[in-house]
Structures are given as C-alpha cells and as structure tokens.
Scaffold this motif. Sequence first.
Motif, PDB file in Angstrom:
ATOM      1  N   SER A   1       0.732  -1.109  -0.001  1.00 32.53           N
ATOM      2  CA  SER A   1       0.017  -0.087   0.051  1.00 32.53           C
ATOM      3  C   SER A   1       0.744   1.077   0.076  1.00 32.53           C
ATOM      4  O   SER A   1       2.051   1.161  -0.041  1.00 32.53           O
ATOM      5  N   PHE A   2       0.248   2.423  -0.043  1.00 36.47           N
ATOM      6  CA  PHE A   2       0.961   3.670  -0.192  1.00 36.47           C
ATOM      7  C   PHE A   2       1.103   4.295   1.448  1.00 36.47           C
ATOM      8  O   PHE A   2       0.398   3.798   2.071  1.00 36.47           O
ATOM      9  N   ARG A   3       2.356   4.692   1.695  1.00 37.98           N
ATOM     10  CA  ARG A   3       2.398   4.993   3.207  1.00 37.98           C
ATOM     11  C   ARG A   3       1.737   6.518   3.364  1.00 37.98           C
ATOM     12  O   ARG A   3       2.321   7.454   3.117  1.00 37.98           O
ATOM     13  N   GLY A   4       0.652   6.245   3.928  1.00 37.59           N
ATOM     14  CA  GLY A   4      -0.076   7.665   4.247  1.00 37.59           C
ATOM     15  C   GLY A   4      -0.171   8.490   2.961  1.00 37.59           C
ATOM     16  O   GLY A   4      -0.597   7.849   1.937  1.00 37.59           O
ATOM     17  N   ASN A   5      -0.159   9.712   3.029  1.00 39.74           N
ATOM     18  CA  ASN A   5      -0.341  10.636   2.022  1.00 39.74           C
ATOM     19  C   ASN A   5       1.069  10.643   1.179  1.00 39.74           C
ATOM     20  O   ASN A   5       1.080  11.845   0.271  1.00 39.74           O
ATOM     21  N   THR A   6       2.087   9.874   1.176  1.00 43.09           N
ATOM     22  CA  THR A   6       2.838   9.788   0.291  1.00 43.09           C
ATOM     23  C   THR A   6       2.908   8.853  -0.885  1.00 43.09           C
ATOM     24  O   THR A   6       1.869   8.157  -0.955  1.00 43.09           O
ATOM     25  N   ASP A   7       3.844   8.900  -1.716  1.00 48.76           N
ATOM     26  CA  ASP A   7       3.939   8.020  -2.909  1.00 48.76           C
ATOM     27  C   ASP A   7       4.803   6.642  -2.696  1.00 48.76           C
ATOM     28  O   ASP A   7       4.974   6.209  -3.264  1.00 48.76           O
ATOM     29  N   GLU A   8       5.398   6.782  -1.394  1.00 46.23           N
ATOM     30  CA  GLU A   8       6.063   5.752  -0.943  1.00 46.23           C
ATOM     31  C   GLU A   8       5.333   4.369  -0.625  1.00 46.23           C
ATOM     32  O   GLU A   8       4.087   4.337  -0.404  1.00 46.23           O
ATOM     33  N   LEU A   9       6.012   3.341  -0.834  1.00 46.92           N
ATOM     34  CA  LEU A   9       5.293   2.011  -0.760  1.00 46.92           C
ATOM     35  C   LEU A   9       5.751   1.369   0.732  1.00 46.92           C
ATOM     36  O   LEU A   9       6.699   1.122   0.946  1.00 46.92           O
ATOM     37  N   VAL A  10       4.640   0.649   1.312  1.00 52.69           N
ATOM     38  CA  VAL A  10       4.941  -0.120   2.272  1.00 52.69           C
ATOM     39  C   VAL A  10       4.467  -1.562   2.250  1.00 52.69           C
ATOM     40  O   VAL A  10       3.416  -1.578   1.565  1.00 52.69           O
ATOM     41  N   LEU A  11       5.122  -2.519   2.769  1.00 54.15           N
ATOM     42  CA  LEU A  11       4.512  -3.789   2.604  1.00 54.15           C
ATOM     43  C   LEU A  11       4.327  -4.411   4.033  1.00 54.15           C
ATOM     44  O   LEU A  11       5.109  -4.313   4.910  1.00 54.15           O
ATOM     45  N   ASN A  12       2.961  -4.932   4.226  1.00 53.84           N
ATOM     46  CA  ASN A  12       2.661  -5.519   5.497  1.00 53.84           C
ATOM     47  C   ASN A  12       2.633  -7.006   5.409  1.00 53.84           C
ATOM     48  O   ASN A  12       2.163  -7.387   4.602  1.00 53.84           O
ATOM     49  N   GLU A  13       3.376  -7.494   6.314  1.00 50.67           N
ATOM     50  CA  GLU A  13       3.701  -8.695   6.323  1.00 50.67           C
ATOM     51  C   GLU A  13       2.845  -9.374   7.596  1.00 50.67           C
ATOM     52  O   GLU A  13       2.784  -8.441   8.633  1.00 50.67           O
ATOM     53  N   SER A  14       2.753 -10.548   8.171  1.00 45.27           N
ATOM     54  CA  SER A  14       1.929 -11.023   9.333  1.00 45.27           C
ATOM     55  C   SER A  14       2.974 -10.209  10.571  1.00 45.27           C
ATOM     56  O   SER A  14       2.321 -10.045  11.482  1.00 45.27           O
ATOM     57  N   ASP A  15       4.121 -10.205  10.410  1.00 44.36           N
ATOM     58  CA  ASP A  15       5.097  -9.872  11.526  1.00 44.36           C
ATOM     59  C   ASP A  15       6.320  -8.739  11.414  1.00 44.36           C
ATOM     60  O   ASP A  15       6.882  -8.416  12.339  1.00 44.36           O
ATOM     61  N   SER A  16       6.053  -8.256  10.246  1.00 39.26           N
ATOM     62  CA  SER A  16       6.889  -7.016   9.938  1.00 39.26           C
ATOM     63  C   SER A  16       6.078  -5.994   8.873  1.00 39.26           C
ATOM     64  O   SER A  16       5.412  -6.240   8.085  1.00 39.26           O
ATOM     65  N   ILE A  17       6.479  -4.908   8.943  1.00 40.63           N
ATOM     66  CA  ILE A  17       6.298  -3.718   7.996  1.00 40.63           C
ATOM     67  C   ILE A  17       7.723  -3.314   7.371  1.00 40.63           C
ATOM     68  O   ILE A  17       8.730  -3.095   7.999  1.00 40.63           O
ATOM     69  N   TYR A  18       7.723  -3.308   6.199  1.00 45.90           N
ATOM     70  CA  TYR A  18       8.805  -2.822   5.268  1.00 45.90           C
ATOM     71  C   TYR A  18       8.308  -1.656   4.399  1.00 45.90           C
ATOM     72  O   TYR A  18       7.257  -1.458   3.814  1.00 45.90           O
ATOM     73  N   LEU A  19       9.630  -0.874   4.246  1.00 43.84           N
ATOM     74  CA  LEU A  19       9.396   0.153   3.056  1.00 43.84           C
ATOM     75  C   LEU A  19      10.010  -0.511   1.967  1.00 43.84           C
ATOM     76  O   LEU A  19      11.187  -1.117   1.767  1.00 43.84           O
ATOM     77  N   MET A  20       9.140  -0.379   0.829  1.00 42.34           N
ATOM     78  CA  MET A  20       9.447  -1.261  -0.509  1.00 42.34           C
ATOM     79  C   MET A  20      10.017  -0.270  -1.192  1.00 42.34           C
ATOM     80  O   MET A  20       9.284   0.745  -1.860  1.00 42.34           O
ATOM     81  N   ALA A  21      10.923  -0.403  -2.160  1.00 39.24           N
ATOM     82  CA  ALA A  21      11.639   0.448  -3.008  1.00 39.24           C
ATOM     83  C   ALA A  21      11.500  -0.480  -4.409  1.00 39.24           C
ATOM     84  O   ALA A  21      11.833   0.393  -5.436  1.00 39.24           O
ATOM     85  N   GLY A  22      11.324  -1.351  -4.499  1.00 41.84           N
ATOM     86  CA  GLY A  22      11.329  -2.308  -5.724  1.00 41.84           C
ATOM     87  C   GLY A  22      11.140  -3.776  -5.878  1.00 41.84           C
ATOM     88  O   GLY A  22      10.939  -3.999  -4.498  1.00 41.84           O
ATOM     89  N   TYR A  23      11.066  -4.447  -6.774  1.00 38.08           N
ATOM     90  CA  TYR A  23      10.965  -5.618  -6.784  1.00 38.08           C
ATOM     91  C   TYR A  23      11.925  -6.605  -5.672  1.00 38.08           C
ATOM     92  O   TYR A  23      13.236  -6.452  -5.939  1.00 38.08           O
ATOM     93  N   GLN A  24      11.428  -6.982  -4.520  1.00 40.70           N
ATOM     94  CA  GLN A  24      12.151  -7.577  -3.542  1.00 40.70           C
ATOM     95  C   GLN A  24      13.278  -6.801  -2.655  1.00 40.70           C
ATOM     96  O   GLN A  24      13.983  -7.302  -2.329  1.00 40.70           O
ATOM     97  N   GLU A  25      13.091  -5.424  -2.942  1.00 41.60           N
ATOM     98  CA  GLU A  25      13.920  -4.523  -2.334  1.00 41.60           C
ATOM     99  C   GLU A  25      13.206  -3.850  -1.373  1.00 41.60           C
ATOM    100  O   GLU A  25      12.198  -3.021  -1.470  1.00 41.60           O
ATOM    101  N   LYS A  26      13.429  -4.150  -0.205  1.00 42.26           N
ATOM    102  CA  LYS A  26      12.482  -3.664   1.000  1.00 42.26           C
ATOM    103  C   LYS A  26      13.605  -3.547   2.225  1.00 42.26           C
ATOM    104  O   LYS A  26      14.537  -4.082   2.395  1.00 42.26           O
ATOM    105  N   THR A  27      13.058  -2.478   3.350  1.00 43.42           N
ATOM    106  CA  THR A  27      13.909  -2.210   4.328  1.00 43.42           C
ATOM    107  C   THR A  27      12.706  -2.182   5.636  1.00 43.42           C
ATOM    108  O   THR A  27      11.785  -1.653   5.300  1.00 43.42           O
ATOM    109  N   LEU A  28      13.377  -2.881   6.507  1.00 40.97           N
ATOM    110  CA  LEU A  28      12.474  -3.184   7.908  1.00 40.97           C
ATOM    111  C   LEU A  28      12.315  -2.018   8.229  1.00 40.97           C
ATOM    112  O   LEU A  28      12.984  -1.119   8.790  1.00 40.97           O
ATOM    113  N   LEU A  29      10.798  -1.602   8.536  1.00 43.46           N
ATOM    114  CA  LEU A  29      10.495  -0.310   9.497  1.00 43.46           C
ATOM    115  C   LEU A  29      10.045  -0.838  10.793  1.00 43.46           C
ATOM    116  O   LEU A  29      10.615  -0.120  11.795  1.00 43.46           O
TER     117      LEU A  29
END
Length: 719
Positions: free
Chosen positions: A48-76
């Motif tokens: 989904s989008f991070r609030g009112n930004t164009d940044e992408l976030v990925l919700n998994e059952s145990d983690s939230i990631y900032l997503m930069a591209g295909y399989q590119e993610k940073t743990l938030l």
Amino acid sequence: MKRLYFALVFISIAVFASAQELKKLNLEEVIAGGKNYRNFIPEYKNISFRGNTDELVLNESDSIYLMAGYQEKTLLFCITEINKLLQEKGLRETKNLWNIQWLNMELFWLNNGNSIVVFNSVLKTIDYHIHFPDEAKNIDFNPKAQAIVYNYKHNLYVARRNQEPVLVAKGSDKGIVVGQSVHRNEFGINKGVFWAPSGKFLAFYRMDETMVTDYPLVNINTRVAEVKNIKYPMAGMDSHWVSLGVYDLENDNVVFMSTGEPREKYLTNIAWSGDEKNILIAELNRGQDNMKLNVYDSRSGEWIKQLFQEKSDTWVEPENPPLFIPDGKNGFTNRFIWQSERDGFNHLYLYDLDKGLHKQLTKGSWVVTKVLGFDANNKHLFFESTKDGGALNRNLYQVALRNGKITRITSGDGMHATRLSSSGAKAIDVFSNVDTPREISVIDIKERSTEILHRAKNPFDGYEMGNIVMDTLYSADGKTELYSRMILPPNFDATKKYPVVVYVYGGPHAQLVKNSWLGGARMWQVYMAQQGYIAFTMDNRGTPYRGCEFEKVIHRQLGEAEVADQMEGVKYLKSLPYVDADRIGVHGWSYGGFMTINLMQKYPGVFKVGVSGGPVTDWKYYEIMYGERYMDTPDENKEGYMGSNLNERTNDIQGRLLLIHGAMDPVVVWQHSLYFLQQCVKNRKQVDYFVYPGHEHNVLGPDRVHLMQKVTNYFNDFL
C-alpha cells in the motif's frame, strides 16, 4: 446456432513434468475452509502507500517494510517492537500486522481488539490510543477527530482521545437499530455511520423495525430448542422506517433530517457537502423506480432542495454517493461526481451543488465499475471500467474534468484492480488474467512506466490440470453476446464422451466468467474437471457490467430470459462431439439454486442430475429490498410471481435432484425449500434433501468441505 467468436486459452500447468509426476487435487485443497486451501490461492502481497505519500509499504504478518522495488525492502517495524510498546502501555498485544493503516508519513494505526492504537513510526512510540469494549462492533476510526464510533449493546457511542465514551443514540433488541447498515445492505450500503470531512460531525442511520414481521429461526444447540426471531420483511409486507441523524461532537446534540413521508422508502448514498453545511441523500421510493437526490441542512435537518430526479420503467439503483472534488487546500468544492445508469450504462456526471448538472464526463456502450479519486491538482478523475475489452476485462483510466478526454493507464488484457496514491501520481495495480495467477505493480502515471513488485507462482505447478476454453455465444434472442468458460479434463481426448457439470448463478450483481486467473472459475470446478467432468459456466442476461438493456430484461419475470440463455449454452455443449448429452448436470446456490430447479422444471430430461443449494422457490417469501426491485409486489405482479414459482411445478422434474439448505438461513429462509419439499411429497415426486444445522445462507468454515464432498458425491453417484 451461429457462433460469433471462439477463443481457446490453454493453461500449461506443468510443462516440464511428466504425466507420472503430476499430482491430483483433493477437496481440502480447493474448498475455502479446507486444511490446505490457502496454498492454492496465488500469493498476495499487502502493498500500500505510506499515508499521504507515494512511498510503498509492505505489510506482512510480523513485519512492516518500506518497499523500493521488486524484492527491495527495508524493515520499518516488526511485531516484537510493536507488542513491546503495547505492553509498556498496558495494552493488548496484536497477533499480526495485516491491518496496519497509514495516516501520513509518520503515523500509522491498528486495531488490537479493544483499542485503536496510533503509532509514530519515526519516534517509535505510541502517539495515543482509544479504548472500546470487547463486545463492541462496527468500530469506525476518524483520525481528524481522533475519535471512534461503535455499537455496544444495541447503542451507538462515540469515544474521543482522552475522553469517556458518549452515548449518541439508543437502540433496542425490539427492533430499533442505530449506527448500522440498513435496507439489508442493498444500494451499496455497507455501514451505518458517515463522518463529516473535518470529523466534527457524524451522520448515522436509525432504523425502526418494530412494524416488521418477526421471522423465526430455530437454534437447536440448547436442550430445548430456542426460537431466534429476526426481522424479515417479505415482498409486499410492511417495511422498516429509516431516518438519518447528525451528531455534533462539540455540542453533544443530535438532529434528524426531515425526510418526511412516506416513511417506507430508502435513504441511500449519504454524502456530506464540502463545507459540511449540507447532507445529500439519494431517496428512493419503495417501488424503486424513482430516485430524488435531496439536500438537507445538516445543522437544522430541514429540507433545502431537490438537485435532480431519476426515473425508470424498471428500477433505479443508486449505489455510489456523490464524490465531492477537493479544492487542494484540505477542503472541498461544491462540485461533485455522480454515477448513473440514466443513458443505459453506468457513467460519470459532473454536478455543481448550486448550479446543477455541468456535463456528462463519460459515455459509450461500456460501464464505469469503480471510481478511485483525483490527481493532486484535481484536474483528472481516475476510474476503472470495461471500456477496452468489454465485461471480461477491467482497466484503469483517467478523465479530464475540463474536456472529458479519457486516457487509459493500465496495459494488458485482464482484470486490473487498482489503488491510487493520495497525490494521484502513482497507482498500485493487482493484475491477473486467464493464465497469469497474479502480478502486483506500481504505475508512475505521469511517466507511463510500470514496475513489477510481485509475481505469484502458479499454485498448481506439478498438479494435473485441464485446459480452459473461453467462448462467446449468442443469447436466446439471437442478438446478444454471452461469455462462457469451459474447463476440460486433464489428458483430454476429443474422441471420447465426457459428462458435464454446469455451474450456474445467473442473477444480478454476480459475474462468474471473466478474464482473470482460471477464467474466474471456482477451484471446485477445476477439481471436477480433474475428476473427468467438463466444467461449464456461462453468464446469461441479467448479470452485471453489460448495461441496462442486458441486465434489466429480467424485470417482473425472474427466471425466464436467464433460463432461456442457459439453454443456449446447453445447445452449444450438445453440439460438441466430446460431450455426452445424456449426462449433463447442473449446480448452483441461492439465485443459482433457483436457476438449477428452474432449468430442470422447464427443460425436463435435459439435466440428468441437479444440486440446488439455498434456493429461492417462491419470490413472495423473499425480502422486500431485493425482491420488489426485480419483481414488484405480489399484488402488482401476480403473473410474474406465478411464473417464477417453483413450488407449482414439482411434477415437471425429471432426473435426480438434491436440495441443500442451511437451517439458520436469514437470507433465503428455510421455508423456501421446506415448502418445495411439501409439494414434492404431495405430488409423489421423489427428491433428495440435506440440511446443515446451525449454518446460515451458505456453509462456511471447515464444514464447507463436507458440503462440497456431498455435492461431488451426488454427481459421482448419479451422473
């Protein structure tokens, strides 16, 4: 029968596996509620989008990631960190992070089961929380108000940050419902509260059902069975009265809109004007052929004016409230978008609250299926529609509010389900077609570039699968295209004869054939093909997304055009050299259950076996909102009700018929199939019957595997 179009879509499930290595499916794998069912759904990523930004976030059952591209993610955040913060505040821990919702760049919130908790992702702290009782229902959070509204013990409450809950409206178990969905969830209604844009006011439904007949359901899970009464207004009988209140959070007072007489009408598509001075209500008469969009003073409740009126010889069905256009300054203009079928197809119209209709934005022999929102400058509106590729496909478009120019955003034939960033600069696209399980991409709308974020693997890789055939046939009137899907058995041999199971629904608001994964087929149909059947489905006239002429042919005569069209599908099947015309079966649930019996009655001998689940057998036993829309009342349409009454034609059935019903069904009440059985007994007609104690309109959960085993066994035994 002349065939207009024919397309074969072959799914090669296990190209590199030999026949000896291919596995077979079982019902635990293809039925919702089965032990391994989720393993065979194409993998989904909650991006989904991070609030009112164009940044992408990925919700998994145990983690939230900032997503930069295909399989590119940073743990938030991880669930351990979040639960530690909850523990420190003495709050209940959360079991997973699927339901995280972002408010802006910094803040996100979740529901932990008895609190709405707002977190600061930068400071890694809990910003605030709002508690609600464990038994609370319909919790609705408004970030601007920093408040929630909820139902508790029939009443409606508002709880604000750091304040005690306030009682807004009282309900009762005797037929007074507040703050909940009304009109049996018709007209696009799915909730009962409507926050003003600022969060300072709350509109809510109040429904008086005291005049509606009590209908008895029986709970057998007590030593002496207990009656559980529900309010069930049958066609032609007394209906409920609905009103709309507005609660002022600052002044703690409620004002009801003066919607007046008659009381038996439908208040739908509630919307706040941009300045919050007005409430707009699409008011529909009980006959559902006359809709008025009325404006009320939200402070006094007084009627101000009627903006416009829509009438029809069949029905008017408003399902989308006015969408006001933002002004770019955290407010809204007086202009809004209205969706209407007034020209025969669902399209977009631009209105002004003061000046009325400005112009029609979209037009053509296609339908708008979803509106997403506006771009940053509020110059373009984004919508999904059937414009390119027809009803089998969906794509995302933008339309310029100034001149109506339409631009397609998504590419590739198939079903695109999209979400728009708050700026309108980017969109997340969830895509599938007949041979693509699922792709999730992010689209840069300005640059017209697409980046794939996730490709789901084929969940049937290594399993024995049949080919899918998508076809286009003619309707019974010889004029209209109908879309069908056929799944052939694995290792199909065109020189052999195969039995067919026709799966049917055939009623309004349900499309079964589409250019999505597996052609929109249920996995049970894939399983049946594996068992050696041809699995066939066709969408007849009366189903959605084809325009009013296609959909409204059923008016006052349910089961006529639909059945005639389905028989065109049967004619097509019989024309195929590999179909055993003596072994055709039919199965459907709800409207499909009605269709199953109707087909067997009107065309005796065609269907060797039928399985009808939760069937409507007499429309006078069905509820007002749905039933009267399509059939009018029994007094107004005696011929139509008689013509669609399955109970009057039990003698016409040939072949084996199994009826199935949930004993606690509040939608198609048990009376339908019980009365049908009574007539079968009276007429010495033998049918088979099975009841699911405690289950409602459908059999859900693990018991659904038992249901579909029952259905499968019936076809195996007799087809």
